[in-house]
Structures are given as C-alpha cells and as structure tokens.
Design an enzyme around this catalytic site. Structure first.
Site, PDB file in Angstrom:
ATOM      1  N   ASP A 140      61.419  17.507   5.559  1.00  0.00           N
ATOM      2  CA  ASP A 140      61.401  16.067   5.824  1.00  0.00           C
ATOM      3  C   ASP A 140      60.420  15.841   6.960  1.00  0.00           C
ATOM      4  O   ASP A 140      60.720  16.124   8.120  1.00  0.00           O
ATOM      5  CB  ASP A 140      62.803  15.590   6.208  1.00  0.00           C
ATOM      6  CG  ASP A 140      62.826  14.132   6.669  1.00  0.00           C
ATOM      7  OD1 ASP A 140      61.836  13.411   6.424  1.00  0.00           O
ATOM      8  OD2 ASP A 140      63.835  13.715   7.283  1.00  0.00           O
TER       9      ASP A 140
ATOM     10  N   LYS B 190      53.062   9.488  11.167  1.00  0.00           N
ATOM     11  CA  LYS B 190      53.345   9.201   9.763  1.00  0.00           C
ATOM     12  C   LYS B 190      52.935   7.774   9.380  1.00  0.00           C
ATOM     13  O   LYS B 190      52.565   7.510   8.231  1.00  0.00           O
ATOM     14  CB  LYS B 190      54.835   9.411   9.510  1.00  0.00           C
ATOM     15  CG  LYS B 190      55.295   9.241   8.077  1.00  0.00           C
ATOM     16  CD  LYS B 190      56.751   9.630   7.979  1.00  0.00           C
ATOM     17  CE  LYS B 190      57.321   9.450   6.592  1.00  0.00           C
ATOM     18  NZ  LYS B 190      58.723   9.930   6.517  1.00  0.00           N
TER      19      LYS B 190
ATOM     20  N   GLU C  80      62.005  10.157  -0.391  1.00  0.00           N
ATOM     21  CA  GLU C  80      63.086  10.421   0.553  1.00  0.00           C
ATOM     22  C   GLU C  80      64.454   9.927   0.060  1.00  0.00           C
ATOM     23  O   GLU C  80      65.447  10.665   0.169  1.00  0.00           O
ATOM     24  CB  GLU C  80      62.741   9.812   1.916  1.00  0.00           C
ATOM     25  CG  GLU C  80      61.615  10.566   2.617  1.00  0.00           C
ATOM     26  CD  GLU C  80      61.023   9.821   3.787  1.00  0.00           C
ATOM     27  OE1 GLU C  80      61.516   8.713   4.106  1.00  0.00           O
ATOM     28  OE2 GLU C  80      60.058  10.334   4.384  1.00  0.00           O
TER      29      GLU C  80
END
Length: 598
Positions: A8, A70, A169
């Site tokens: 992740d 990100k 996700e």
C-alpha cells in the site's frame, strides 16, 4: 519462487505485507510499528533518509523533505494547484508538463521519490523473510487515471520490483475484509486517506468480489482537513500579532504537525489545545507563543465544503451502482480520515446503515488485501475471483469537437471494446486519433491521453472507409488503443502512457541511480553505527574512569583521559578515520588489569 509482496503506497504512510502460513501478515519496521511514513529527505546528492528518519527532518529541512508525493504522481503542473499550496517544497514545470520536485538544484520526478519508499518497503520484507523479494501487488486509488497508474508502475520498476498486479485500494480492502466471510451481500468500501478519497460499492458472492461502481476524489484527503486547521490558527495569529506564520517554512511545518495532532484529538474530544511556544520573535527579540483552542464545532464548520464533496461522492456511487441504500449490508472504513466523527455520520446517513465496520485496522487493511491477492497469484489461496471496473470513461475526439465514448465508466475489466468510424472528408488518406479519458461531452473538457495517426486509407467519399478503433484495458486498468482500416487491414496502435512518456531507458537510468543511492545509504549507515558505538564507548569508559581513577597510577589516568578527549573531538567532527584511530588508542591504553577489573 519468492513471495509476492502486497504494498500500500500511501500518501501519509505506506505498508508492506505478505501472504504466509495461510494468512496475510503486515511486515513493519518493529513489532510495534507496522507503518512506514511516506516521507523522503534528500540530505545531499548521495544520501537519502526515508520513513521515520525523514519525518524527523520535516521541521529542520522542510524544503529537502518530500511528503504527500502520491498526490503528484502522473499529474501535470496545471492539475496540482490545490495540492501545491499544501507542501513547502518547490514544484517545477510548465502548466502542460508533468510536475517535478526541486531539491538543491536537482529535479526529481514523483516516480523517483516513490521508488525510494518502495525500496525501503522491499528491504523491510527481505530482512524479515530472509529472501529476495522482487515481485509485488501494488495498490492505487480507484479513481487514479491512466497516467497515475503508469507512474506507479514506473516507480516500482525504478525500485527493482516487478508489478504482478495493480489493484484498486477499495478492492484490496474488501478482499482483506471479506475473504474469510463467504456469503451474498453488498458492501461499500469507504477509503479516506491522507491524500485521496475512494468509494467502491461491491457485491460479494462466495469467493467472487464484483465491483459494481467506484468513484472518488484524488484531490481530497486528510491533508486538506489539516490545511483548514492551519489556516484557522494562522489567521487568528495574524489578527492578534500581525504575523503570518505560514511565510516561514520551518514554522509552517511545526504548525502542520500540530494541526494533524489536533485533528486526531478532535475525534475523541470536543476541544483540542494547540500550543506552540517560541513560534516567532518580535522586532525587539521577545519570543511569541501560539495558543489556540479549536472546538469540534469550529473544525466541522470550516471544513463544511470538504464534507459536501464526501456527500456528493457517496450519492454518486449509489446512483452509478443502482443499488438502493437500504440494501447495503456493511460499510467498511479504511484510511485514517475515516476516524473523523462527522465522516462516520455522513456514511451512516447516506448509506442508511449503522453498520460501520471498524474491525480491520484502517491503516493496514489495504496492504493486507494486496498481500491476499499476492497469495492468489502465487498459488497459496484458491477460489477467489476479482471483478473490478474502470474508474473513468475512455473514447476519442470526433471532427465536431465532441467525445465519442467507447468504454464507459464502471465497465468491468479486463475488457476489449470496439467501434467502427469513418472519414469526415472525401478522399481522406489518413485519420488522426486523439485518445481521451473522462465523461464530459466536449472533447476539450476531458483528459488527453495520447495521439496517433492511421495512414494509408484508400481514397473514397466521406463515410465510406471503415475504421475500427479498439480499446483494450487490462486487469491493472492500463489502456492499449488500436485503429484498423477494415478494407486494407492496415493497423496502428498505441500503448497509452498517460502522455508523460517515460521510456525504458529513462526508467533504467533512474533504477541505477536509486541503487547508487542505496549503496551510499548503506555506507552512511556504517558511519552512523561507528559513531554511535564511539559515543557509547566514551560514555561507558568515562563513567568507569570516574569510579576507578583513585586506584590507578596518575599517568595511566591522564593517558586514558587524553584518549577520551580525542575520541570526543573525533565524534564531534564526525570524522570516521579519526574515530577509528581514537578507538584503537583507547583499546591500547585500556589494557588488563583495568579491562578485567571493569
């Protein structure tokens, strides 16, 4: 074959997990710390810090410490105006260019920075498992576009990882949550992290996980709530002291950390006290201190428009999935921002349920889901099937400036969709094809992904030639587009790379540079360990000498004292050769019977 890692790659924190001994397990830096802060500090051209060590530098080196990277992955400079004001480090690039980060006259792509974090996670896993790990399932927000997915894949290549799958996700979280809970039910994954917000409405039947609809906002996350607190507190200080604390990078970082802490405290209490001593000096040198009482009501009021964005996304996912709210069985909360009480109330109200599932750790469940898929791919887990969807529509621009949609949003993937077009003009020998991503009617309102041209079309009146355009989307959500003249069979295709166009050679150069950084970091670690050892020797031997000097010849006491002084001077200067020399001198002068007596 080595284990496939589940990663992740988060905005605030990242995590790595592996499917081992029949279950997915998080691998953390320590037994009590399972997350790695997504923070990188470029100390100099050869030294980087990552994780906790880098986060500790946010106040001291704000312009060299990169976080929330990100939010800039696969994004053009014109697309990140909202995010740019949340970070102290400078972004560079023209409006139409993909943004880079400037650090000490060097420019880094978001992929390079992300690769540093990925390499750290890779090393953690290799140390824990005692084996080489070069394969991974990596998660991305469901609403990531094609360029952002490609950028994530490139970051992994730079880090020395082969990407087995890119998985959304929310889908990963559902997989971790539901793999042991067989049955037929509807599930909403409510994934709200530091930089992105994702929703997925899913149907789980046995071992099949089918995404019915997904939506989200890659411009919305916990960082935005932090910024509202920063602005409230800083504006109050301006009114009282006529000083804007946001103008000083180091002070801004102190305020940012305090805002994040206050946000967390407001999840459990009605008031959070924000206190920062010595935040400024006035003209006379007198210190200024900051103290502000932030109530939950005030926090919710200044964030009302952010909560509205959450509401809109929740209603959109229900509308697109065509599932009545009352038929939703569970809402699984993922990501740290779901701890905000008003976010939880919104989820309960819109999805008409009080069944908010907090059973999984919201910070770990995505990595665990990625590792679970890794278990499927490596053959350790069976009878699990994923059916994900596209987060955006895809199509081409037509001669009227409109978008002809070929793949609609929320189409199940992998998929291949074809559509036949013709020429808009007589005797046209070539056709330009502009590939677009989005749902808007006007072509210019959508995101351009790439351009190519089909040449060699036979001369004919307009509308006669038949040109088949095929959109192929793989299980990672990455697009391949081809155009074929059905009369001649001539074909042209493009693997859409989000138009940022990182070539394999460029990726390989970045990977080699990352390995050089890693070697330098290992060498730096040896230096740090030597320095720590020298400090420990100095401390222990100084205490020993203090207690035993009375029973030693004075000459020996003086010699050992001089050696300790030389060691301390070498440590202060951080001079490796002098430290080694001083340690050797101490070893020679602290001989038996003193060592035995110690």
């Amino acid at each position: 074959m080595s284990k496939i890692l589940g990663i992740d790659l988060g905005t605030t924190n990242s995590a790595v997990a592996v499917y081992h001994d029949g279950r997915a397990q998080i691998i953390g830096p320590t037994a009590h710390r399972k997350l790695v802060p997504s923070v990188v500090t470029y100390v100099d051209k050869k030294t980087t810090l990552v994780g906790d060590a880098a986060r500790d530098q946010q106040v001291l080196q704000p312009e060299n410490t990169i976080y929330s990277i990100k939010r800039f992955m696969g994004r053009r400079c014109e697309e990140v105006e909202r995010e740019e004001r949340l970070v102290p480090y400078p972004l560079v690039g023209k409006p139409g260019e993909y943004c880079k980060i400037a650090v000490d006259r060097r420019h880094y792509t978001p992929q390079q920075v992300s690769a540093v974090i990925l390499r750290e996670l890779k090393q953690l896993a290799e140390t824990s498992l005692n084996e080489t790990c070069d394969r991974a399932v990596i998660t991305v927000p469901a609403h990531f576009n094609d360029a952002q997915r490609q950028a994530t894949r490139d970051a992994a290549k730079i880090a020395g990882l082969e990407v087995m799958r890119i998985i959304n996700e929310p889908t990963a979280a559902a997989l971790a949550h539901g793999v042991e809970q067989r049955g037929d039910r509807h599930l909403v994954v409510f994934d709200f992290g530091g930089g992105t917000f994702d929703l997925a409405l899913m149907r789980i039947r046995g071992g099949t996980f089918e995404v019915l609809a997904s939506t989200g906002n890659t411009h919305l996350g916990g960082d935005d709530f932090d910024q509202r607190i920063i602005d409230v507190v800083a504006d109050d200080f301006v009114r009282r002291e006529a000083i804007d604390l946001r103008q000083n990078a180091m002070t801004l970082q102190r305020l940012k950390q305090a805002a994040a802490t206050a946000k967390a405290e407001l999840s459990d209490r009605r008031v959070a006290e924000i206190m920062l001593p010595y935040v400024h000096m006035d003209a006379g040198g007198a210190p200024k201190h900051l103290q502000y009482s932030l109530t939950r009501e005030r926090f919710e009021a200044v964030c009302e428009d952010l909560f509205d964005e959450v509401r809109d996304a929740c209603r959109a996912v229900i509308r697109e999935a065509q599932v009545p709210p009352g038929s939703i069985d569970d809402v699984v909360l993922v990501g740290g921002t779901t701890r905000i009480p008003k976010v939880q109330r919104l989820a309960q109200d819109i999805f008409q349920t009080d069944r908010l599932d907090r059973s999984a750790n919201p910070d770990e469940v995505v990595a665990l889901g990625a590792a679970t898929l890794g278990g499927v791919l490596q053959g350790d887990l069976h009878n699990v099937h994923l059916m994900d969807v596209t987060a955006h529509g895809f199509g081409v621009a037509n001669a009227q400036g409109k978008m002809d949609t070929i793949v609609r949003k929320n189409t199940s993937i992998p998929t291949v969709v074809k559509k036949v077009f013709s020429t808009p003009s007589d005797n046209q020998r070539s056709v330009p094809i502009q590939v677009l991503e989005g749902e808007c009617t006007r072509a210019e309102d959508n995101r351009p992904l790439g351009n190519f041209r089909l040449d060699g079309i036979r001369r004919a009146p307009r509308g006669v030639p038949r040109i088949e355009v095929a959109f192929s989307i793989d299980a990672d959500g990455i697009l391949d587009v081809s155009a074929t003249d059905l009369d001649s069979g001539k074909r042209q295709n493009i693997v859409v790379t989000g138009s940022y166009g990182m070539e394999e050679q460029e990726i390989e150069e970045m990977r080699s540079e990352a390995e050089e950084f890693e070697a330098a970091a290992e060498q730096q670690q040896v230096v740090v360990e030597l320095r720590n050892h020298a400090q420990q020797v100095h401390h222990n031997l100084s205490q020993w000498l203090e207690h035993n000097a009375g029973v030693m010849p004075q000459a020996d006491v003086q010699k050992l004292g001089v050696a300790l002084q030389q060691l301390q001077a070498a440590v202060t200067a951080n001079h490796t050769r002098r430290i080694k020399k001083a340690l050797k001198l101490i070893d020679e002068r602290w001989q038996s019977p003193y060592r035995d007596a110690g």
